[in-house]
Design an enzyme around this catalytic site. Structure first.
Site, short mmCIF file in Angstrom:
data_model
loop_
_atom_site.label_atom_id
_atom_site.label_comp_id
_atom_site.label_asym_id
_atom_site.label_seq_id
_atom_site.Cartn_x
_atom_site.Cartn_y
_atom_site.Cartn_z
N LYS A 77 -12.42 -1.93 7.65
CA LYS A 77 -11.68 -2.84 8.52
C LYS A 77 -12.11 -2.68 9.98
O LYS A 77 -12.49 -3.64 10.62
CB LYS A 77 -10.17 -2.61 8.35
CG LYS A 77 -9.72 -2.82 6.89
CD LYS A 77 -8.29 -2.45 6.67
CE LYS A 77 -7.93 -2.41 5.19
NZ LYS A 77 -8.04 -3.70 4.53
N TRP A 86 0.82 -1.21 0.00
CA TRP A 86 0.00 0.00 0.00
C TRP A 86 0.85 1.25 0.00
O TRP A 86 0.49 2.25 -0.66
CB TRP A 86 -0.97 -0.02 1.17
CG TRP A 86 -1.95 -1.14 1.05
CD1 TRP A 86 -2.04 -2.26 1.83
CD2 TRP A 86 -2.95 -1.30 0.02
NE1 TRP A 86 -3.04 -3.09 1.37
CE2 TRP A 86 -3.61 -2.53 0.27
CE3 TRP A 86 -3.35 -0.52 -1.06
CZ2 TRP A 86 -4.65 -2.99 -0.54
CZ3 TRP A 86 -4.38 -0.98 -1.87
CH2 TRP A 86 -5.02 -2.20 -1.61
N ASP A 138 -1.45 6.64 6.65
CA ASP A 138 -2.51 5.75 6.22
C ASP A 138 -2.76 4.78 7.37
O ASP A 138 -1.97 3.89 7.62
CB ASP A 138 -2.08 5.00 4.95
CG ASP A 138 -3.13 4.01 4.46
OD1 ASP A 138 -4.15 3.81 5.14
OD2 ASP A 138 -2.90 3.40 3.39
#
Length: 359
Positions: A194, A100, A170
């Site tokens: 999540k 990511w 992030d």
């Protein structure tokens, strides 16, 4: 149908009490005769929902008053572009700790006139151990990190103090699951799917002085425009914001982020202990870098990994297959994943190891 133990990395498990409230409200929210999915985002009912969601998140994360909370769309992946567009002027710094962060770097590199420096990387050790972040001086507009890596299973639980620029994080996979001081960051962003609720919502927490630094940005990509319009420049993801509010209430009822982190540590320690005490399983991640929420493990033999996953699914342990770039298995233990599910997985791991002879 009886619910399974869902180890999905996202969209992920949600608490049954929250799902039951959603089920109850689905046809008529607070006696309105309309589902939340049918409410106008300009209605007083929805305004109360989004106001409560922001208030609860501010309380849970102790967000200072000089930070704005935005409820946006586009996933964390859109933030890979919005961050450099809004905050990048000449030169920015990134830490590469996996898939990511690599994507975030690639998107920042597409912004015209912006120099993107990767100042630390764990690529050489195959992203199994976090790199040391060097001194970051004011030549950079910001430093970007990924606090938790869902695929590789590494985490930054502590933010270095030798950073003299705004830190952008992030936090998609560990927001609300570990305690962080929001003041240590200039901007935090997180996809909801999540620990916050269903997919479709992205939360952004941004220090006010970082907004409005650049002119003539597309309205939908401008943090100041979004903040000035209360996250409703266009129709927001109303249902996802409603579900997020319920999730925030659930976290608060459990005792807040600090209490959730204790529970998550218990779950993670139980699984890591089973891996370490086994002659069959191993963790590819260095002990000091191991995530509390995404735990990869493997047998070392591809055919055994496949057999493990097949047998696990037959017993109701779903979505344990590791990411294709890592292989093996991966257990995602987000806030809503129950401790009894980890205990059941550990018991199955021992049973599987005994049946295959520990080799």
């Amino acid at each position: 149908m009886e619910r399974v133990f869902n180890f999905s990395a996202g969209p992920a498990i949600m608490p049954v009490p929250v799902l039951k409230i959603i089920q109850k409200d689905l046809l008529s929210y607070q006696g309105s005769g309309m589902s939340v999915m049918e409410l106008s985002h300009r209605s007083s009912l929805f305004q109360s929902i989004i106001n409560d969601a922001e208030s609860l998140l501010r309380e849970l994360m102790e967000i200072p008053s000089n930070y704005k909370v935005l409820f946006l769309q586009g996933g964390a992946s859109l933030q890979f572009t919005m961050v450099p567009l809004n905050l990048g002027k000449t030169k920015v710094a990134y830490v590469d700790t996996g898939s990511w962060s690599k994507k975030a770097i690639e998107e920042a590199q597409k912004v015209e006139g912006l120099t993107v420096d990767v100042i630390a990387s764990s690529k050489e050790n195959h992203y199994t151990k976090n790199p040391i972040i060097p001194l970051v001086d004011k030549e950079y507009d910001y430093l970007h990190i990924t606090t938790n890596n869902t695929i590789e299973g590494t985490v930054f639980l502590n933010i270095p103090t030798n950073i003299n620029v705004p830190v952008v994080a992030d936090m998609s996979s560990n927001i609300l699951s570990s305690s962080y001081n929001v003041s240590d960051f200039g901007l935090i962003y997180a996809g909801a799917q999540k620990n916050i609720g269903p997919s479709g919502l992205t939360v952004v927490i941004i220090r006010e002085d970082l907004m409005g630094q650049k002119n003539q940005l597309p309205a939908m990509l401008d943090y100041k425009v979004q903040a000035d319009n209360g996250s409703m420049y266009n129709t927001p993801p109303t249902f996802a914001i409603y579900a997020a509010k319920l999730m925030f209430e659930w976290v608060k009822e459990l005792g807040g982020v600090a209490e959730i982190e204790k529970i998550n540590r218990t779950k993670a320690e139980l699984l890591y202990e089973a891996i370490e005490n086994s002659a069959l399983y191993r963790s590819p991640v260095a002990a000091e870098s191991r995530s509390l929420t995404n735990i990869p493990f493997m047998t070392g033999k591809e055919e055994l990994d496949k057999l493990f996953i097949i047998q696990a699914e037959s017993k109701g342990f779903m979505n344990l297959k590791g990411h294709r770039s890592v292989g093996g298995m991966r257990a995602s233990l987000y806030n809503a994943f129950p401790l009894e599910g980890v205990k059941a997985l550990v018991a199955f791991m021992k049973e599987f190891e005994a049946n295959v002879g520990g080799v």
